[in-house]
Design an enzyme around this catalytic site. Structure first.
Site, PDB file in Angstrom:
ATOM      1  N   CYS A  22       0.796  -1.183   0.138  1.00 13.68           N
ATOM      2  CA  CYS A  22       0.086   0.168   0.226  1.00 13.68           C
ATOM      3  C   CYS A  22       0.890   1.280   0.027  1.00 13.68           C
ATOM      4  O   CYS A  22       1.421   1.622   1.197  1.00 13.68           O
ATOM      5  CB  CYS A  22      -0.631   0.029   1.159  1.00 13.68           C
ATOM      6  SG  CYS A  22      -1.984   1.674   1.597  1.00 13.68           S
TER       7      CYS A  22
ATOM      8  N   CYS B  64      -0.484   4.122   2.114  1.00 13.29           N
ATOM      9  CA  CYS B  64      -0.276   3.732   3.599  1.00 13.29           C
ATOM     10  C   CYS B  64       1.427   4.144   3.903  1.00 13.29           C
ATOM     11  O   CYS B  64       1.640   4.648   5.068  1.00 13.29           O
ATOM     12  CB  CYS B  64      -0.545   2.289   3.961  1.00 13.29           C
ATOM     13  SG  CYS B  64      -1.881   1.762   3.194  1.00 13.29           S
ATOM     14  N   ASP B  65       2.293   3.558   3.214  1.00 18.18           N
ATOM     15  CA  ASP B  65       3.758   3.556   3.889  1.00 18.18           C
ATOM     16  C   ASP B  65       4.507   4.230   2.823  1.00 18.18           C
ATOM     17  O   ASP B  65       5.812   4.518   3.200  1.00 18.18           O
ATOM     18  CB  ASP B  65       3.912   1.923   3.618  1.00 18.18           C
ATOM     19  CG  ASP B  65       3.158   1.083   4.445  1.00 18.18           C
ATOM     20  OD1 ASP B  65       3.035   1.613   5.551  1.00 18.18           O
ATOM     21  OD2 ASP B  65       2.779   0.148   4.198  1.00 18.18           O
TER      22      ASP B  65
END
Ligand code: NDP
Length: 309
Positions: free
Chosen positions: A135, A138-139
């Site tokens: 992701c 997200c990261d």
């Protein structure tokens, strides 16, 4: 008889539980194989409102669980192996947990999520959460100004590579075929971005590093030449599988298995059965959107119970 059974323990399931419990529906939540869901494989979550200094994925899911339990949710550790969903308004549904325990329930909220596809390399699991991610939203932030590798040739890969190109120094996109499957417009965006280098006919041999990722060994599948790309992040974008197998032939789903809900609601094709989170969302797939639809599902179930009591 149980008023409301929630299947799944990601942000959608726990949020549904919090709302259902506070509405006095005394929900039972069945956690599934991976209690806490996909977030338990994420390190830091910095984009979920309410955590100004960030929080780890596992800690956040622990808080979700505590909040659901605080209002009386009955949380069961187990996996739903079979469902027998009724087609008739007001009739109860049967849920079988771990092939043996039967639950009879008036409403069902499905929040079984989706699982990112992985390549299956041992090094991939070794570096999960310390350089390997599925992701970018997200990261990606943790790889600011660094070099990263993205794997995949579809719209997700194009989107993730483009997203990362705004944060990272350089993005290598590994495409296993001689062309990308992504839509033309997304491909154009990739090709026009200066710091994305597309490597066609390239596959991953191994992810390298000691405690975190330091490089990726790749292979040209035509020439069989191997080389090492220095990179600190490795992003998978080879698709997701919605966890909806057990609902096949009972609930409407699209050709890839995502549950279909009626517009602006969480209603499925069966009365008293609601779907929330990634199991019905192939587009946004964020913790916050999953939580939002979990809340919607609990409100929809509450209305259904009020009309069928
Ligand atoms: P897709 O299934 O469309 O694409 C997966 C990609 O990963 C393919 O290029 C495939 O290669 C590659 N791949 C699969 N397995 C491997 C492997 N083992 N090694 C290397 N590469 C592999 O998945 P997406 O997640 O990209 O998209 C899913 C759906 O969501 C699509 O319908 C897409 O259009 C949609 N979507 C739309 C977006 C948007 O419009 N903004 C954004 C993201 C997704 P190959 O081509 O060789 O099979």
């Amino acid at each position: 008889m149980i008023e409301c059974t929630i299947i799944g323990s990601g942000p959608a399931g726990y949020t549904a539980a919090i709302y259902a419990a506070r509405a006095n529906m005394k929900p039972t939540l069945i956690q599934g194989m991976q209690p806490g869901g996909q977030l338990t494989t994420t390190n830091d979550v910095e984009n979920y409102p309410g955590y100004p200094t960030g929080i780890t994925g596992p800690k956040m899911m622990e808080d979700f669980l505590k909040q659901a339990e605080r209002f009386g949710t009955n949380v069961i550790f187990g996996t739903v192996t079979k469902v027998e969903l009724s087609k008739k308004e007001g009739e109860s549904h049967k849920i079988i947990v771990d092939n043996k325990n039967e639950i009879i329930t008036k409403t069902v909220i499905i929040s079984t999520g989706a699982s990112a596809k992985y390549l299956g390399l041992p090094s991939e699991s070794k570096f999960m959460g310390s350089g390997v991610s599925a992701c970018a939203v997200c990261d990606g932030f943790f790889f600011k100004n660094q070099d990263v590798v993205v794997v995949g040739g579809g719209d997700s890969a194009a989107e993730e590579a483009t997203y990362l190109s705004n944060l990272c120094n350089k993005v290598y996109l590994l495409v296993r075929k001689k062309e990308m499957r992504a839509s033309k417009i997304m491909q154009k965006r990739v090709f026009e971005t200066k710091n994305i280098e597309v490597l066609f006919n390239h596959e991953t041999v191994e992810i390298l590093g000691d405690n975190s990722v330091s490089g990726v060994k790749v292979k040209n599948n035509l020439s069989l030449d191997e080389k090492i790309i220095e990179a600190t992040g490795f992003f998978l974008a080879i698709g997701h599988n919605p966890n909806t197998e057990i609902f096949k032939n009972q609930l409407d789903m699209d050709e890839t298995g995502y549950l279909i809900t009626k517009p602006d609601s969480t209603l499925t094709n069966l009365p008293g059965v609601f779907a929330s989170g990634d199991a019905q969302d192939s587009v946004y797939r964020q913790a916050i959107t999953a939580a939002g639809t979990g809340c919607m599902a609990a409100l929809d179930a509450e209305r259904y119970l009020a009309n069928n009591s």
